[in-house]
Write a protein that holds these residues in place. Sequence first.
Motif, PDB file in Angstrom:
ATOM      1  N   ASN A  89      -6.489  15.829  -4.810  1.00  0.00           N
ATOM      2  CA  ASN A  89      -6.223  15.996  -3.386  1.00  0.00           C
ATOM      3  C   ASN A  89      -7.261  15.362  -2.462  1.00  0.00           C
ATOM      4  OD1 ASN A  89      -6.607  18.175  -0.875  1.00  0.00           O
ATOM      5  ND2 ASN A  89      -4.488  17.709  -1.394  1.00  0.00           N
ATOM      6  N   ASN A  90      -6.739  14.755  -1.422  1.00  0.00           N
ATOM      7  CA  ASN A  90      -7.533  14.362  -0.264  1.00  0.00           C
ATOM      8  C   ASN A  90      -7.154  15.359   0.836  1.00  0.00           C
ATOM      9  OD1 ASN A  90      -8.809  13.144   1.882  1.00  0.00           O
ATOM     10  ND2 ASN A  90      -7.470  11.359   1.972  1.00  0.00           N
ATOM     11  N   PRO A  91      -8.025  16.137   1.413  1.00  0.00           N
ATOM     12  CA  PRO A  91      -9.479  16.004   1.396  1.00  0.00           C
ATOM     13  C   PRO A  91     -10.210  16.970   0.463  1.00  0.00           C
ATOM     14  CG  PRO A  91      -8.857  17.452   3.193  1.00  0.00           C
ATOM     15  CD  PRO A  91      -7.576  17.064   2.475  1.00  0.00           C
TER      16      PRO A  91
ATOM     17  N   LEU B 235      -2.904   0.806  -5.908  1.00  0.00           N
ATOM     18  CA  LEU B 235      -3.995   0.074  -6.554  1.00  0.00           C
ATOM     19  C   LEU B 235      -5.294   0.205  -5.762  1.00  0.00           C
ATOM     20  CD1 LEU B 235      -1.365  -1.222  -7.870  1.00  0.00           C
ATOM     21  CD2 LEU B 235      -2.904  -3.061  -8.507  1.00  0.00           C
ATOM     22  N   SER B 236      -5.186   0.815  -4.556  1.00  0.00           N
ATOM     23  CA  SER B 236      -6.349   0.904  -3.668  1.00  0.00           C
ATOM     24  C   SER B 236      -7.519   1.630  -4.307  1.00  0.00           C
ATOM     25  CB  SER B 236      -5.969   1.651  -2.389  1.00  0.00           C
ATOM     26  OG  SER B 236      -5.026   0.925  -1.661  1.00  0.00           O
ATOM     27  N   LYS B 237      -7.243   2.781  -4.920  1.00  0.00           N
ATOM     28  CA  LYS B 237      -8.332   3.619  -5.427  1.00  0.00           C
ATOM     29  C   LYS B 237      -8.627   3.286  -6.882  1.00  0.00           C
ATOM     30  CE  LYS B 237      -6.882   5.559  -1.628  1.00  0.00           C
ATOM     31  NZ  LYS B 237      -7.461   5.484  -0.318  1.00  0.00           N
ATOM     32  N   THR B 238      -7.578   3.155  -7.705  1.00  0.00           N
ATOM     33  CA  THR B 238      -7.802   2.893  -9.132  1.00  0.00           C
ATOM     34  C   THR B 238      -8.551   1.587  -9.335  1.00  0.00           C
ATOM     35  OG1 THR B 238      -5.756   4.048  -9.633  1.00  0.00           O
ATOM     36  CG2 THR B 238      -6.664   2.679 -11.377  1.00  0.00           C
TER      37      THR B 238
ATOM     38  N   VAL C 201      -0.946  11.115   7.458  1.00  0.00           N
ATOM     39  CA  VAL C 201       0.301  10.333   7.578  1.00  0.00           C
ATOM     40  C   VAL C 201       1.541  11.194   7.264  1.00  0.00           C
ATOM     41  CG1 VAL C 201       1.497   8.212   6.864  1.00  0.00           C
ATOM     42  CG2 VAL C 201      -0.984   8.261   6.949  1.00  0.00           C
ATOM     43  N   TYR C 202       1.382  12.254   6.447  1.00  0.00           N
ATOM     44  CA  TYR C 202       2.557  13.083   6.135  1.00  0.00           C
ATOM     45  C   TYR C 202       3.142  13.685   7.417  1.00  0.00           C
ATOM     46  CZ  TYR C 202      -0.064  13.150   1.683  1.00  0.00           C
ATOM     47  OH  TYR C 202      -0.796  12.809   0.583  1.00  0.00           O
ATOM     48  N   SER C 203       2.267  14.274   8.238  1.00  0.00           N
ATOM     49  CA  SER C 203       2.806  14.895   9.455  1.00  0.00           C
ATOM     50  C   SER C 203       3.102  13.851  10.530  1.00  0.00           C
ATOM     51  CB  SER C 203       1.900  15.999   9.976  1.00  0.00           C
ATOM     52  OG  SER C 203       0.589  15.555  10.015  1.00  0.00           O
TER      53      SER C 203
ATOM     54  N   GLY D 202       0.861  -1.188   0.000  1.00  0.00           N
ATOM     55  CA  GLY D 202       0.000   0.000   0.000  1.00  0.00           C
ATOM     56  C   GLY D 202       0.892   1.231   0.000  1.00  0.00           C
ATOM     57  N   SER D 203       0.429   2.323  -0.601  1.00  0.00           N
ATOM     58  CA  SER D 203       1.305   3.498  -0.661  1.00  0.00           C
ATOM     59  C   SER D 203       1.557   4.079   0.726  1.00  0.00           C
ATOM     60  CB  SER D 203       0.724   4.559  -1.608  1.00  0.00           C
ATOM     61  OG  SER D 203      -0.561   4.940  -1.202  1.00  0.00           O
ATOM     62  N   LYS D 204       0.643   3.856   1.655  1.00  0.00           N
ATOM     63  CA  LYS D 204       0.813   4.371   3.024  1.00  0.00           C
ATOM     64  C   LYS D 204       2.125   3.889   3.643  1.00  0.00           C
ATOM     65  CE  LYS D 204      -1.876   4.628   7.296  1.00  0.00           C
ATOM     66  NZ  LYS D 204      -3.125   4.123   7.923  1.00  0.00           N
TER      67      LYS D 204
ATOM     68  N   GLY E 170       4.932   3.191   2.073  1.00  0.00           N
ATOM     69  CA  GLY E 170       6.046   3.949   1.492  1.00  0.00           C
ATOM     70  C   GLY E 170       6.063   5.385   1.977  1.00  0.00           C
ATOM     71  N   ILE E 171       4.876   5.973   2.159  1.00  0.00           N
ATOM     72  CA  ILE E 171       4.775   7.360   2.629  1.00  0.00           C
ATOM     73  C   ILE E 171       5.380   7.457   4.035  1.00  0.00           C
ATOM     74  CG2 ILE E 171       3.103   9.101   3.397  1.00  0.00           C
ATOM     75  CD1 ILE E 171       1.281   8.042   1.039  1.00  0.00           C
ATOM     76  N   PHE E 172       4.980   6.540   4.897  1.00  0.00           N
ATOM     77  CA  PHE E 172       5.506   6.545   6.267  1.00  0.00           C
ATOM     78  C   PHE E 172       7.022   6.311   6.256  1.00  0.00           C
ATOM     79  CE2 PHE E 172       6.827   4.710  10.223  1.00  0.00           C
ATOM     80  CZ  PHE E 172       6.214   5.525  11.160  1.00  0.00           C
TER      81      PHE E 172
ATOM     82  N   ILE F  67     -12.184  11.066  -4.470  1.00  0.00           N
ATOM     83  CA  ILE F  67     -13.463  10.515  -3.991  1.00  0.00           C
ATOM     84  C   ILE F  67     -14.005  11.311  -2.802  1.00  0.00           C
ATOM     85  CG2 ILE F  67     -13.141   8.171  -4.887  1.00  0.00           C
ATOM     86  CD1 ILE F  67     -12.144   7.347  -2.081  1.00  0.00           C
ATOM     87  N   TYR F  68     -13.786  12.652  -2.865  1.00  0.00           N
ATOM     88  CA  TYR F  68     -14.201  13.478  -1.735  1.00  0.00           C
ATOM     89  C   TYR F  68     -14.882  14.756  -2.180  1.00  0.00           C
ATOM     90  CZ  TYR F  68     -10.748  10.321   0.114  1.00  0.00           C
ATOM     91  OH  TYR F  68     -10.051   9.186   0.408  1.00  0.00           O
ATOM     92  N   VAL F  69     -15.870  15.169  -1.387  1.00  0.00           N
ATOM     93  CA  VAL F  69     -16.438  16.505  -1.539  1.00  0.00           C
ATOM     94  C   VAL F  69     -16.065  17.278  -0.271  1.00  0.00           C
ATOM     95  CG1 VAL F  69     -18.533  17.859  -1.781  1.00  0.00           C
ATOM     96  CG2 VAL F  69     -18.330  15.670  -2.979  1.00  0.00           C
TER      97      VAL F  69
HETATM   98  C1  LIG Z   1      -3.934  10.870  -0.166  1.00  0.00           C
HETATM   99  C2  LIG Z   1      -3.795   9.444   0.207  1.00  0.00           C
HETATM  100  N1  LIG Z   1      -2.575   8.874   0.130  1.00  0.00           N
HETATM  101  C3  LIG Z   1      -2.393   7.584   0.444  1.00  0.00           C
HETATM  102  C4  LIG Z   1      -3.432   6.795   0.871  1.00  0.00           C
HETATM  103  C5  LIG Z   1      -3.142   5.363   1.230  1.00  0.00           C
HETATM  104  O1  LIG Z   1      -3.440   4.500   0.227  1.00  0.00           O
HETATM  105  P1  LIG Z   1      -2.952   2.972   0.246  1.00  0.00           P
HETATM  106  O2  LIG Z   1      -4.178   2.152   0.415  1.00  0.00           O
HETATM  107  O3  LIG Z   1      -2.249   2.759  -1.052  1.00  0.00           O
HETATM  108  O4  LIG Z   1      -2.021   2.807   1.409  1.00  0.00           O
HETATM  109  C6  LIG Z   1      -4.715   7.340   0.974  1.00  0.00           C
HETATM  110  C7  LIG Z   1      -5.838   6.528   1.455  1.00  0.00           C
HETATM  111  O5  LIG Z   1      -6.858   6.987   1.863  1.00  0.00           O
HETATM  112  C8  LIG Z   1      -4.895   8.701   0.627  1.00  0.00           C
HETATM  113  O6  LIG Z   1      -6.090   9.292   0.695  1.00  0.00           O
END
Ligand SMILES: Cc1ncc(COP(=O)(O)O)c(C=O)c1O
Length: 294
Positions: free
Chosen positions: A80-82, A141-144, A33-35, A5-7, A9-11, A227-229
């Motif tokens: 962007n999320n959110p 691959l989570s969202k796509t 997760v960034y902060s 999951g990208s999370k 790698g981000i962490f 996927i956000y409003v």
């Molecule tokens: C902006 C953003 N980055 C990363 C993720 C994490 O996605 P993954 O399921 O690939 O870890 C999310 C999941 O909500 C997200 O909104």
Amino acid sequence: IGLIGSKEGIFNLSQVILNPGDVVLVPDPGYPVYSASGIIAGAEIYNVPLESKNGFLPDLDAIPADILQRAKLLWLNYPNNPTGAVATMDFFEKVVLFARQHRILIAHDAPYTDVCFDGYNAPSLMQIPGAREVAIEFNSLSKTYNMAGWRLGMAVGNADVIDYLFNYKSQMDSSTFAPIYSAGVAALTGDQSWLEGRNLTYKKRRDLIVKGLRQAGFTLETPKAAIYVWAALPKGEIDSVAYCARMLEETGVSTTPGTVYGPHGGGYLRISLGTATDRVEQAMQRIVKWTNGK
Ligand SMILES: Cc1ncc(COP(=O)(O)O)c(C=O)c1O
């Protein structure tokens, strides 16, 4: 590099790049997760506001010089999320120049590039010449492919940074269960036409939410992707936590207060498009009735 999951790698990027005393530039509001990963790495968080007047893009020129001097990493996330905001190629060009000028690594988190509406196509930062030297881009691959529970993501970009991640991961985990990789390959190489229908389902929900929130007195843009409003609360309401709690108690509809994503999320709430369309319709009817009843 493949990621759990990208999370993940981000962490881990924060752990391999940031040392105590470094500054990390984090969008506010932004994916938490960034902060959090920066704090755990001992770095100092500098919140870069994303404001409606700038289309929820960061004003890079407004970051103070002393902060830029100590900054090592800038997080970006488009679509962007959110906020549901999208980035222009002009902005991405500016980002690559900014990275060069200030010797700051750019981490672009881009899991929503394939969830777009109304003919919009989200660009990759890697389309900008030179981006692969100064940046790393995450996708998922989570969202796509609706594979969030499968835990499969990836990062591309600066080869040294990918190497640092690889070395760190080689001690931290032992990769993804191989059949999950095979499923990912099948998703990426298979027929992609179904994505259009899936995005139309999200679009239908988006339109119901945008229409309902406007009727209910919220101020918002119609998002072109993700996927956000993201909506500014009706006039006179400033406390997003109290407002969302009240809405939940009095209507049974659960929304996310904007402050979950940072102090600049105050006065906003976020609604996800991940709920079934008939439930979204019901929820919006309740919100409209609730706000008009005041
Ligand atoms: C902006 C953003 N980055 C990363 C993720 C994490 O996605 P993954 O399921 O690939 O870890 C999310 C999941 O909500 C997200 O909104």
